[in-house]
Design a protein around this motif. Structure first.
Motif, PDB file in Angstrom:
ATOM      1  N   GLY A  51       0.823  -1.216   0.000  1.00 47.05           N
ATOM      2  CA  GLY A  51       0.000   0.000   0.000  1.00 47.05           C
ATOM      3  C   GLY A  51       0.854   1.261   0.000  1.00 47.05           C
ATOM      4  N   GLU A  55       1.091   4.213  -2.778  1.00 47.05           N
ATOM      5  CA  GLU A  55       0.911   5.643  -2.474  1.00 47.05           C
ATOM      6  C   GLU A  55       2.085   6.466  -2.988  1.00 47.05           C
ATOM      7  N   LEU A  64      -1.176  -4.009  -7.261  1.00 51.87           N
ATOM      8  CA  LEU A  64      -2.184  -4.266  -6.217  1.00 51.87           C
ATOM      9  C   LEU A  64      -2.937  -5.553  -6.525  1.00 51.87           C
ATOM     10  N   LEU A  95     -21.787 -12.302   6.291  1.00 48.61           N
ATOM     11  CA  LEU A  95     -20.605 -11.470   6.039  1.00 48.61           C
ATOM     12  C   LEU A  95     -20.621 -10.906   4.622  1.00 48.61           C
ATOM     13  N   ASP A 101     -17.268  -1.197  -2.538  1.00 48.57           N
ATOM     14  CA  ASP A 101     -15.917  -1.659  -2.200  1.00 48.57           C
ATOM     15  C   ASP A 101     -15.724  -3.079  -2.741  1.00 48.57           C
ATOM     16  N   HIS A 103     -12.751  -4.811  -2.349  1.00 48.59           N
ATOM     17  CA  HIS A 103     -11.659  -5.503  -1.648  1.00 48.59           C
ATOM     18  C   HIS A 103     -12.225  -6.678  -0.829  1.00 48.59           C
ATOM     19  N   GLY A 106      -9.171  -9.096   3.201  1.00 49.28           N
ATOM     20  CA  GLY A 106      -9.364  -9.034   4.652  1.00 49.28           C
ATOM     21  C   GLY A 106     -10.627  -9.764   5.070  1.00 49.28           C
ATOM     22  N   PHE A 110     -10.903 -12.859   7.663  1.00 50.77           N
ATOM     23  CA  PHE A 110     -11.843 -12.865   8.801  1.00 50.77           C
ATOM     24  C   PHE A 110     -12.748 -14.108   8.721  1.00 50.77           C
ATOM     25  N   GLY A 146     -21.393  -9.277   9.794  1.00 53.54           N
ATOM     26  CA  GLY A 146     -20.058  -8.686   9.666  1.00 53.54           C
ATOM     27  C   GLY A 146     -19.952  -7.898   8.379  1.00 53.54           C
ATOM     28  N   SER A 148     -17.390  -5.667   5.988  1.00 55.08           N
ATOM     29  CA  SER A 148     -15.983  -5.401   5.721  1.00 55.08           C
ATOM     30  C   SER A 148     -15.868  -4.267   4.713  1.00 55.08           C
ATOM     31  N   LEU A 151     -11.940   0.817   1.667  1.00 55.23           N
ATOM     32  CA  LEU A 151     -11.932   2.201   1.197  1.00 55.23           C
ATOM     33  C   LEU A 151     -12.496   3.120   2.279  1.00 55.23           C
ATOM     34  N   THR A 152     -12.013   4.349   2.326  1.00 50.71           N
ATOM     35  CA  THR A 152     -12.587   5.321   3.262  1.00 50.71           C
ATOM     36  C   THR A 152     -14.095   5.444   3.008  1.00 50.71           C
ATOM     37  N   ILE A 176     -17.926  -4.614  12.490  1.00 59.41           N
ATOM     38  CA  ILE A 176     -17.336  -4.052  11.274  1.00 59.41           C
ATOM     39  C   ILE A 176     -15.821  -4.180  11.332  1.00 59.41           C
ATOM     40  N   GLY A 178     -11.922  -3.710   8.778  1.00 57.19           N
ATOM     41  CA  GLY A 178     -11.245  -3.197   7.588  1.00 57.19           C
ATOM     42  C   GLY A 178     -10.347  -2.059   8.006  1.00 57.19           C
ATOM     43  N   ASN A 197     -12.096  -2.844  14.272  1.00 52.70           N
ATOM     44  CA  ASN A 197     -11.221  -3.764  13.567  1.00 52.70           C
ATOM     45  C   ASN A 197     -10.540  -4.735  14.540  1.00 52.70           C
TER      46      ASN A 197
HETATM   47  C1  B12 Z   1      -4.916  -5.463  -2.646  1.00 55.94           C
HETATM   48  C2  B12 Z   1      -5.509  -4.085  -2.831  1.00 55.94           C
HETATM   49  C3  B12 Z   1      -6.373  -3.892  -3.919  1.00 55.94           C
HETATM   50  C4  B12 Z   1      -6.855  -5.037  -4.819  1.00 55.94           C
HETATM   51  C5  B12 Z   1      -7.964  -5.786  -4.063  1.00 55.94           C
HETATM   52  C6  B12 Z   1      -7.942  -7.260  -4.360  1.00 55.94           C
HETATM   53  C7  B12 Z   1      -8.911  -7.988  -3.487  1.00 55.94           C
HETATM   54  N1  B12 Z   1      -9.332  -9.124  -3.992  1.00 55.94           N
HETATM   55  O1  B12 Z   1      -9.285  -7.582  -2.407  1.00 55.94           O
HETATM   56  C8  B12 Z   1      -7.406  -4.249  -6.073  1.00 55.94           C
HETATM   57  C9  B12 Z   1      -6.338  -4.132  -7.129  1.00 55.94           C
HETATM   58  C10 B12 Z   1      -8.656  -4.861  -6.727  1.00 55.94           C
HETATM   59  C11 B12 Z   1      -7.633  -2.880  -5.486  1.00 55.94           C
HETATM   60  C12 B12 Z   1      -8.432  -1.949  -6.094  1.00 55.94           C
HETATM   61  C13 B12 Z   1      -8.521  -0.643  -5.675  1.00 55.94           C
HETATM   62  N2  B12 Z   1      -7.850  -0.088  -4.640  1.00 55.94           N
HETATM   63 CO1  B12 Z   1      -6.860  -1.094  -3.323  1.00 55.94          CO
HETATM   64  N3  B12 Z   1      -5.610  -1.805  -2.124  1.00 55.94           N
HETATM   65  C14 B12 Z   1      -5.161  -3.003  -1.955  1.00 55.94           C
HETATM   66  C15 B12 Z   1      -4.139  -3.017  -0.785  1.00 55.94           C
HETATM   67  C16 B12 Z   1      -2.722  -3.068  -1.362  1.00 55.94           C
HETATM   68  C17 B12 Z   1      -4.274  -4.135   0.212  1.00 55.94           C
HETATM   69  C18 B12 Z   1      -5.658  -4.295   0.848  1.00 55.94           C
HETATM   70  C19 B12 Z   1      -5.628  -5.573   1.630  1.00 55.94           C
HETATM   71  O2  B12 Z   1      -6.035  -6.615   1.147  1.00 55.94           O
HETATM   72  N4  B12 Z   1      -5.031  -5.533   2.843  1.00 55.94           N
HETATM   73  C20 B12 Z   1      -4.734  -6.719   3.627  1.00 55.94           C
HETATM   74  C21 B12 Z   1      -5.972  -7.147   4.430  1.00 55.94           C
HETATM   75  C22 B12 Z   1      -5.627  -8.473   5.115  1.00 55.94           C
HETATM   76  O3  B12 Z   1      -6.225  -6.164   5.420  1.00 55.94           O
HETATM   77  P1  B12 Z   1      -7.711  -5.646   5.784  1.00 55.94           P
HETATM   78  O4  B12 Z   1      -8.557  -5.592   4.575  1.00 55.94           O
HETATM   79  O5  B12 Z   1      -7.561  -4.438   6.605  1.00 55.94           O
HETATM   80  O6  B12 Z   1      -8.323  -6.852   6.651  1.00 55.94           O
HETATM   81  C23 B12 Z   1      -7.903  -7.203   7.974  1.00 55.94           C
HETATM   82  C24 B12 Z   1      -8.649  -6.413   9.040  1.00 55.94           C
HETATM   83  O7  B12 Z   1      -8.992  -5.123   8.651  1.00 55.94           O
HETATM   84  C25 B12 Z   1      -9.808  -7.289   9.390  1.00 55.94           C
HETATM   85  N5  B12 Z   1     -11.084  -7.229   8.686  1.00 55.94           N
HETATM   86  C26 B12 Z   1     -11.342  -7.058   7.379  1.00 55.94           C
HETATM   87  N6  B12 Z   1     -12.634  -7.176   7.143  1.00 55.94           N
HETATM   88  C27 B12 Z   1     -13.241  -7.450   8.322  1.00 55.94           C
HETATM   89  C28 B12 Z   1     -14.576  -7.635   8.649  1.00 55.94           C
HETATM   90  C29 B12 Z   1     -14.928  -7.858   9.979  1.00 55.94           C
HETATM   91  C30 B12 Z   1     -16.365  -8.057  10.330  1.00 55.94           C
HETATM   92  C31 B12 Z   1     -13.924  -7.870  10.998  1.00 55.94           C
HETATM   93  C32 B12 Z   1     -14.281  -8.055  12.423  1.00 55.94           C
HETATM   94  C33 B12 Z   1     -12.589  -7.685  10.648  1.00 55.94           C
HETATM   95  C34 B12 Z   1     -12.263  -7.496   9.332  1.00 55.94           C
HETATM   96  O8  B12 Z   1      -9.320  -8.586   9.243  1.00 55.94           O
HETATM   97  C35 B12 Z   1      -8.296  -8.633   8.244  1.00 55.94           C
HETATM   98  C36 B12 Z   1      -7.196  -9.506   8.829  1.00 55.94           C
HETATM   99  O9  B12 Z   1      -6.610  -8.906   9.956  1.00 55.94           O
HETATM  100  C37 B12 Z   1      -4.479  -1.644  -0.073  1.00 55.94           C
HETATM  101  C38 B12 Z   1      -3.321  -0.988   0.677  1.00 55.94           C
HETATM  102  C39 B12 Z   1      -3.345  -1.277   2.177  1.00 55.94           C
HETATM  103  N7  B12 Z   1      -2.261  -1.023   2.816  1.00 55.94           N
HETATM  104  O10 B12 Z   1      -4.331  -1.692   2.738  1.00 55.94           O
HETATM  105  C40 B12 Z   1      -5.002  -0.819  -1.248  1.00 55.94           C
HETATM  106  C41 B12 Z   1      -6.018   0.284  -0.977  1.00 55.94           C
HETATM  107  C42 B12 Z   1      -7.059  -0.169   0.020  1.00 55.94           C
HETATM  108  N8  B12 Z   1      -6.630   0.474  -2.275  1.00 55.94           N
HETATM  109  C43 B12 Z   1      -6.870   1.719  -2.570  1.00 55.94           C
HETATM  110  C44 B12 Z   1      -7.426   2.194  -3.787  1.00 55.94           C
HETATM  111  C45 B12 Z   1      -7.424   3.695  -3.993  1.00 55.94           C
HETATM  112  C46 B12 Z   1      -7.936   1.298  -4.733  1.00 55.94           C
HETATM  113  C47 B12 Z   1      -8.600   1.647  -6.068  1.00 55.94           C
HETATM  114  C48 B12 Z   1      -9.536   2.860  -6.052  1.00 55.94           C
HETATM  115  C49 B12 Z   1      -7.458   1.799  -7.094  1.00 55.94           C
HETATM  116  C50 B12 Z   1      -7.849   2.309  -8.459  1.00 55.94           C
HETATM  117  N9  B12 Z   1      -7.315   3.478  -8.758  1.00 55.94           N
HETATM  118  O11 B12 Z   1      -8.601   1.683  -9.158  1.00 55.94           O
HETATM  119  C51 B12 Z   1      -9.374   0.355  -6.361  1.00 55.94           C
HETATM  120  C52 B12 Z   1     -10.771   0.390  -5.697  1.00 55.94           C
HETATM  121  C53 B12 Z   1     -11.739  -0.560  -6.236  1.00 55.94           C
HETATM  122  C54 B12 Z   1     -12.985  -0.623  -5.351  1.00 55.94           C
HETATM  123  N10 B12 Z   1     -14.071   0.020  -5.770  1.00 55.94           N
HETATM  124  O12 B12 Z   1     -12.960  -1.211  -4.286  1.00 55.94           O
HETATM  125  C55 B12 Z   1      -6.482   2.642  -1.419  1.00 55.94           C
HETATM  126  C56 B12 Z   1      -7.704   3.107  -0.615  1.00 55.94           C
HETATM  127  C57 B12 Z   1      -7.631   4.583  -0.286  1.00 55.94           C
HETATM  128  C58 B12 Z   1      -8.772   5.006   0.575  1.00 55.94           C
HETATM  129  N11 B12 Z   1      -8.394   5.614   1.678  1.00 55.94           N
HETATM  130  O13 B12 Z   1      -9.929   4.824   0.306  1.00 55.94           O
HETATM  131  C59 B12 Z   1      -5.452   1.734  -0.637  1.00 55.94           C
HETATM  132  C60 B12 Z   1      -5.381   2.033   0.880  1.00 55.94           C
HETATM  133  C61 B12 Z   1      -4.071   1.940  -1.327  1.00 55.94           C
HETATM  134  C62 B12 Z   1      -3.487   3.320  -1.067  1.00 55.94           C
HETATM  135  N12 B12 Z   1      -2.607   3.433  -0.099  1.00 55.94           N
HETATM  136  O14 B12 Z   1      -3.840   4.263  -1.747  1.00 55.94           O
HETATM  137  N13 B12 Z   1      -6.929  -2.707  -4.318  1.00 55.94           N
END
Ligand code: B12
Length: 201
Positions: A51, A55, A64, A95, A101, A103, A106, A110, A146, A148, A151-152, A176, A178, A197
């Motif tokens: 990520g 950025e 990504l 869920l 969104d 994504h 994550g 979960f 649940g 998830s 995105l902001t 919730i 993410g 989270n």
């Molecule tokens: C991989 C990724 C993608 C992949 C997604 C693939 C997929 N199958 O999910 C693809 C390429 C499709 C993608 C697309 C986009 N992405 Co993206 N992506 C990422 C990236 C690198 C990783 C996200 C991720 O999987 N993290 C790892 C998981 C394990 O973490 P997590 O989701 O937080 O989940 C954990 C916890 O939060 C929790 N959790 C999650 N869900 C739930 C639910 C419950 C109930 C509970 C209790 C817990 C829980 O458990 C998980 C394990 O601990 C992030 C960067 C980052 N650092 O996060 C950017 C990021 C999220 N993406 C971003 C952007 C901008 C986009 C796009 C708009 C890009 C574009 N220009 O097209 C599009 C959006 C499309 C859309 N409408 O959603 C931005 C979001 C900015 C913002 N603040 O909104 C980020 C932050 C990158 C950045 N730094 O700019 N992306």
């Protein structure tokens, strides 16, 4: 023993072969669930590096997408160590990734963790509209819903969905998660039952 720092580093560098070699060797050591969860956290830290690189303009959307596929592959490798024999006995979770969104990495982690803890999980997938949560909640009567989102903008969709569930009289507890989910976000979404989270960032 699995080198967690190395795993984070090679995942951040998108070195697929090195990531999978580390994980496949690790699984052969028959790790405990707690050790497997440490590996999940190390992979997640690697995704944070991805990520940051995105950025900073070092990685692009294609990277990504590849990172998403790599993490999914990594989770499949780790799944045997996260498994459970008591599926469904802890209750039912409905869920989904909220509207707008796409994504799901994550969410899928979960889901795996919840199944490992004995929950039955009904996964509605990505981009789930508030109405769909309501229809399925009424049909399935889950103990927990649940939501998830990464995105902001997902916070608005979570608020909308929580309001739709409340208006429809759905009694399930809502949790919730993410990256953008904080205590303040939970308050914004407006349900004191919302848990932040699981990482509690
Ligand atoms: C991989 C990724 C993608 C992949 C997604 C693939 C997929 N199958 O999910 C693809 C390429 C499709 C993608 C697309 C986009 N992405 Co993206 N992506 C990422 C990236 C690198 C990783 C996200 C991720 O999987 N993290 C790892 C998981 C394990 O973490 P997590 O989701 O937080 O989940 C954990 C916890 O939060 C929790 N959790 C999650 N869900 C739930 C639910 C419950 C109930 C509970 C209790 C817990 C829980 O458990 C998980 C394990 O601990 C992030 C960067 C980052 N650092 O996060 C950017 C990021 C999220 N993406 C971003 C952007 C901008 C986009 C796009 C708009 C890009 C574009 N220009 O097209 C599009 C959006 C499309 C859309 N409408 O959603 C931005 C979001 C900015 C913002 N603040 O909104 C980020 C932050 C990158 C950045 N730094 O700019 N992306």
């Amino acid at each position: 023993m699995l080198n967690l720092k190395k795993l984070t580093q090679v995942l951040g560098e998108l070195e697929e072969d090195e990531v999978m070699d580390l994980l496949n060797d690790f699984i052969l050591t028959n790790p405990s669930e707690a050790e497997a969860l440490e590996a999940v956290a190390a992979c997640q830290a690697g995704m944070s590096i991805v990520g940051e690189q995105f950025e900073q303009g070092e990685y692009f959307v294609g990277d990504l997408i590849f990172a998403g596929e790599l993490l999914t592959e990594a989770m499949i490798a780790l799944k045997p160590a996260l498994g459970s024999n008591s599926q469904g006995s802890s209750g039912k979770i409905l869920l989904g990734t909220v509207h707008g969104d796409l994504h799901d990495i994550g969410k899928n982690i979960f889901k795996s963790m919840s199944e490992a803890a004995g929950f039955e999980v009904v996964d509605l997938g990505i981009d789930v509209a508030p109405d769909e949560f309501v229809v399925q909640a009424k049909k399935l009567n889950p103990e927990i819903i649940g939501m998830s989102g990464v995105l902001t903008l997902a916070l608005d969709a979570m608020k909308e969905t929580a309001e739709a569930l409340k208006a429809a009289g759905v009694p399930s507890k809502i949790i919730i998660g993410g990256n953008p989910v904080t205590k303040e976000a939970s308050e914004f979404i407006g349900d004191s039952n919302c848990k932040c989270n699981i990482q509690c960032s």
